[in-house]
Motif scaffolding. Structure first.
Motif, short mmCIF file in Angstrom:
data_model
loop_
_atom_site.label_atom_id
_atom_site.label_comp_id
_atom_site.label_asym_id
_atom_site.label_seq_id
_atom_site.Cartn_x
_atom_site.Cartn_y
_atom_site.Cartn_z
N GLY A 113 0.69 -1.12 -0.22
CA GLY A 113 0.08 -0.13 0.08
C GLY A 113 0.87 1.38 -0.05
O GLY A 113 0.41 2.26 -0.71
N TRP A 114 1.88 1.29 0.95
CA TRP A 114 3.00 2.44 0.87
C TRP A 114 3.50 2.70 -0.68
O TRP A 114 3.65 3.65 -0.72
N ILE A 115 3.80 1.78 -1.36
CA ILE A 115 4.32 2.01 -2.56
C ILE A 115 3.30 2.90 -3.43
O ILE A 115 3.72 3.56 -4.39
N ASP A 116 2.15 2.71 -3.18
CA ASP A 116 1.10 3.39 -3.83
C ASP A 116 0.34 4.69 -3.07
O ASP A 116 -0.45 5.18 -3.22
N ASP A 117 1.41 5.29 -2.00
CA ASP A 117 1.06 6.32 -0.98
C ASP A 117 -0.18 6.06 -0.36
O ASP A 117 -0.90 7.06 -0.11
N ASP A 118 -0.45 4.80 -0.07
CA ASP A 118 -1.56 4.54 0.88
C ASP A 118 -0.94 4.30 2.41
O ASP A 118 -0.45 3.05 2.47
N PHE A 119 -1.48 5.04 3.33
CA PHE A 119 -1.04 4.98 4.47
C PHE A 119 -1.98 4.79 5.69
O PHE A 119 -1.80 5.19 6.67
N GLY A 120 -2.89 3.93 5.21
CA GLY A 120 -3.84 3.63 6.19
C GLY A 120 -5.33 4.69 6.12
O GLY A 120 -5.03 5.62 5.30
N ASN A 121 -6.15 4.50 7.07
CA ASN A 121 -7.62 5.19 7.02
C ASN A 121 -7.16 6.52 8.09
O ASN A 121 -8.14 7.42 7.80
N ASN A 122 -6.16 6.51 8.98
CA ASN A 122 -6.00 7.46 9.99
C ASN A 122 -4.98 8.28 9.30
O ASN A 122 -3.82 8.03 8.89
#
Length: 131
Positions: A113-122
């Motif tokens: 997820g981080w590779i796609d700039d997704d660092f979670g819901n918060n």
């Protein structure tokens, strides 16, 4: 580039644990990955640039595997030498929560997820308003 600061952690314990792990992913990607990408020579061709990016991501993933305890430690009949990483949350200079990545959800799982700039819901960081 807009300056950012750490967002406040979620109050729910489980959400905070995930937030801390995503926060470490953010630190690794913002600091280590971007530093390495910034050192790729600008004059190289697209194919070589892609090879550099793949090598950077493979190295970071290997580091995440180490943080998850996937690789064997060094050991002999008497000793065991291991690398462990802890995520530590401080408030006003005091430790309020500590999480060993070996006990976490898996830094390798977060990587994708981080590779796609997704660092979670918060939110991990929030913008600092300009004055």
């Amino acid at each position: 580039m807009m300056k950012k600061k750490l967002a406040n952690p979620p109050s729910d314990k489980r959400d905070r644990e995930l937030w801390m792990q995503h926060g470490v992913g953010y630190i690794v990607f913002e600091n280590i990955r971007k530093y390495a990408i910034g050192n790729i020579p600008s004059e190289i061709d697209k194919t070589l640039r892609e090879a550099h990016l793949k090598a950077i991501d493979n190295t970071i993933y290997g580091m995440m595997m180490q943080m998850d305890g996937i690789f064997n430690p060094l050991e002999n009949e008497n000793y065991h030498l291991a690398l462990q990483t802890n995520i530590v949350l401080y408030k006003d200079g005091e430790v309020i929560e500590e999480l060993n990545t070996l006990d976490g959800d898996g830094m390798c799982m977060g990587f994708h997820g981080w590779i796609d700039d997704d660092f979670g819901n918060n939110e991990i960081v929030i913008p600092i308003p300009e004055k």
